[in-house]
Design a protein around this motif. Sequence first.
Motif, PDB file in Angstrom:
ATOM      1  N   VAL A   2       0.856  -1.180   0.000  1.00  0.00           N
ATOM      2  CA  VAL A   2       0.000   0.000   0.000  1.00  0.00           C
ATOM      3  C   VAL A   2       0.892   1.229   0.000  1.00  0.00           C
ATOM      4  CG1 VAL A   2      -1.835   1.278   1.170  1.00  0.00           C
ATOM      5  CG2 VAL A   2      -1.802  -1.225   1.272  1.00  0.00           C
ATOM      6  N   GLU A   3       0.645   2.126  -0.937  1.00  0.00           N
ATOM      7  CA  GLU A   3       1.417   3.359  -1.027  1.00  0.00           C
ATOM      8  C   GLU A   3       0.489   4.537  -0.779  1.00  0.00           C
ATOM      9  OE1 GLU A   3       3.118   3.337  -4.905  1.00  0.00           O
ATOM     10  OE2 GLU A   3       4.434   1.620  -4.500  1.00  0.00           O
ATOM     11  N   THR A   4       0.947   5.500   0.025  1.00  0.00           N
ATOM     12  CA  THR A   4       0.113   6.646   0.374  1.00  0.00           C
ATOM     13  C   THR A   4       0.869   7.945   0.131  1.00  0.00           C
ATOM     14  OG1 THR A   4      -0.929   5.318   2.115  1.00  0.00           O
ATOM     15  CG2 THR A   4      -1.300   7.689   2.188  1.00  0.00           C
ATOM     16  N   GLU A   5       0.204   8.883  -0.514  1.00  0.00           N
ATOM     17  CA  GLU A   5       0.743  10.226  -0.719  1.00  0.00           C
ATOM     18  C   GLU A   5      -0.297  11.223  -0.214  1.00  0.00           C
ATOM     19  OE1 GLU A   5       1.022  10.317  -4.907  1.00  0.00           O
ATOM     20  OE2 GLU A   5       2.345   8.568  -5.045  1.00  0.00           O
ATOM     21  N   VAL A  13      -4.256   6.863  -1.925  1.00  0.00           N
ATOM     22  CA  VAL A  13      -3.900   5.528  -1.445  1.00  0.00           C
ATOM     23  C   VAL A  13      -3.903   4.594  -2.640  1.00  0.00           C
ATOM     24  CG1 VAL A  13      -4.541   3.642   0.097  1.00  0.00           C
ATOM     25  CG2 VAL A  13      -4.935   6.017   0.803  1.00  0.00           C
ATOM     26  N   HIS A  14      -2.764   3.946  -2.881  1.00  0.00           N
ATOM     27  CA  HIS A  14      -2.635   3.049  -4.036  1.00  0.00           C
ATOM     28  C   HIS A  14      -2.447   1.604  -3.588  1.00  0.00           C
ATOM     29  CE1 HIS A  14      -1.640   6.858  -6.136  1.00  0.00           C
ATOM     30  NE2 HIS A  14      -2.168   6.241  -7.175  1.00  0.00           N
ATOM     31  N   ALA A  16      -0.737  -1.577  -4.357  1.00  0.00           N
ATOM     32  CA  ALA A  16       0.530  -1.668  -5.101  1.00  0.00           C
ATOM     33  C   ALA A  16       1.156  -3.051  -4.983  1.00  0.00           C
ATOM     34  CB  ALA A  16       1.503  -0.597  -4.609  1.00  0.00           C
ATOM     35  N   ARG A  17       0.350  -4.061  -5.182  1.00  0.00           N
ATOM     36  CA  ARG A  17       0.857  -5.432  -5.274  1.00  0.00           C
ATOM     37  C   ARG A  17       0.788  -5.834  -6.753  1.00  0.00           C
ATOM     38  NH1 ARG A  17      -1.648 -11.030  -2.906  1.00  0.00           N
ATOM     39  NH2 ARG A  17       0.316 -12.148  -2.648  1.00  0.00           N
ATOM     40  N   ASN A  22      -2.697  -6.732  -7.796  1.00  0.00           N
ATOM     41  CA  ASN A  22      -3.252  -6.124  -6.578  1.00  0.00           C
ATOM     42  C   ASN A  22      -4.256  -7.034  -5.871  1.00  0.00           C
ATOM     43  OD1 ASN A  22      -1.697  -3.807  -7.036  1.00  0.00           O
ATOM     44  ND2 ASN A  22      -3.281  -2.887  -8.310  1.00  0.00           N
ATOM     45  N   GLN A  31      -2.756  -4.337   6.065  1.00  0.00           N
ATOM     46  CA  GLN A  31      -2.039  -3.091   5.807  1.00  0.00           C
ATOM     47  C   GLN A  31      -2.972  -2.017   5.255  1.00  0.00           C
ATOM     48  OE1 GLN A  31       1.183  -3.394   3.000  1.00  0.00           O
ATOM     49  NE2 GLN A  31       1.919  -1.324   3.420  1.00  0.00           N
ATOM     50  N   THR A  35      -3.795   1.521   7.015  1.00  0.00           N
ATOM     51  CA  THR A  35      -3.540   2.774   6.296  1.00  0.00           C
ATOM     52  C   THR A  35      -4.763   3.676   6.317  1.00  0.00           C
ATOM     53  OG1 THR A  35      -1.926   1.722   4.827  1.00  0.00           O
ATOM     54  CG2 THR A  35      -2.947   3.762   4.049  1.00  0.00           C
ATOM     55  N   ARG A  53      -2.147   0.569  -8.580  1.00  0.00           N
ATOM     56  CA  ARG A  53      -0.960   0.676  -9.425  1.00  0.00           C
ATOM     57  C   ARG A  53      -0.996  -0.412 -10.504  1.00  0.00           C
ATOM     58  NH1 ARG A  53       1.120   5.636  -8.432  1.00  0.00           N
ATOM     59  NH2 ARG A  53       2.025   5.862  -6.348  1.00  0.00           N
TER      60      ARG A  53
END
Length: 245
Positions: A2-5, A13-14, A16-17, A22, A31, A35, A53
């Motif tokens: 999980v990617e967060t900006e 929130v992306h 990202a697997r 995903n 996770q 998040t 992603r």
Amino acid sequence: MVETEIQGGVARVHLARTGKANALSSPFLAQLRETIEELRNVDGVRVVVLAGRGRTFCAGADVAELAGLQASNAGAFVEAIHKVCAAIRSLEVPVLAKLHGAVIGAGLEIAAACDLRIAAEGTRFAMPEVKLGIPSVVEAALLPRLMGAGRAAWLVLTGEPIDARRAYEWQLVEELCPPAALDARTEALVQSLLAADAQALAAQKRLCQLWDEAPLAESVRHSIRLFAECYAGGRPNTLIQGLRR
């Protein structure tokens, strides 16, 4: 996974697997839930955008993990999906699902738990669980509220996919656009949400959910209470006076 900006009041929130389209495993779900819940404690976040992603939003539950489930732990796995969806719905700010590629099974349930959905043309949607010997559960219960009972039944009983155009026509998504325009249309919707008063938007999200779940009389009663509460700090008076100038 999980990617967060976070920037300018927007949390992106992306999923990202990407090597697994995903797909949602137990660690991934844990996770993602953590998040989302942490965003409640981040000052200044007014909109959340949930996206995927890679080539797809989410291919659903991790089939390798599904294949290994037993009666003793299967309930816990789908409860983890529900907890992610519940965390999304309990956020006070709007959550926008930005959809592309495939939105399958548990991925569609997570999208349904969001407040708004925008999809790129070419996106596929499906609830294929009946073909795997299991029913669609947890936040699949939101689908009849979004699409109507018959269309939701078609998805979960046949397990067949629908394309983005039909998803839009069936009111599963609120906006459909060419893939090249997905970023721009998402940003336009984000800006529209940011332009609204944050306090009113939080109250409106609560009411939208209440309208889905409560009898009419209760919905009206709570609407009146929330309307009055918004005047407690005098902010509507200030905003309305500004319009009159």
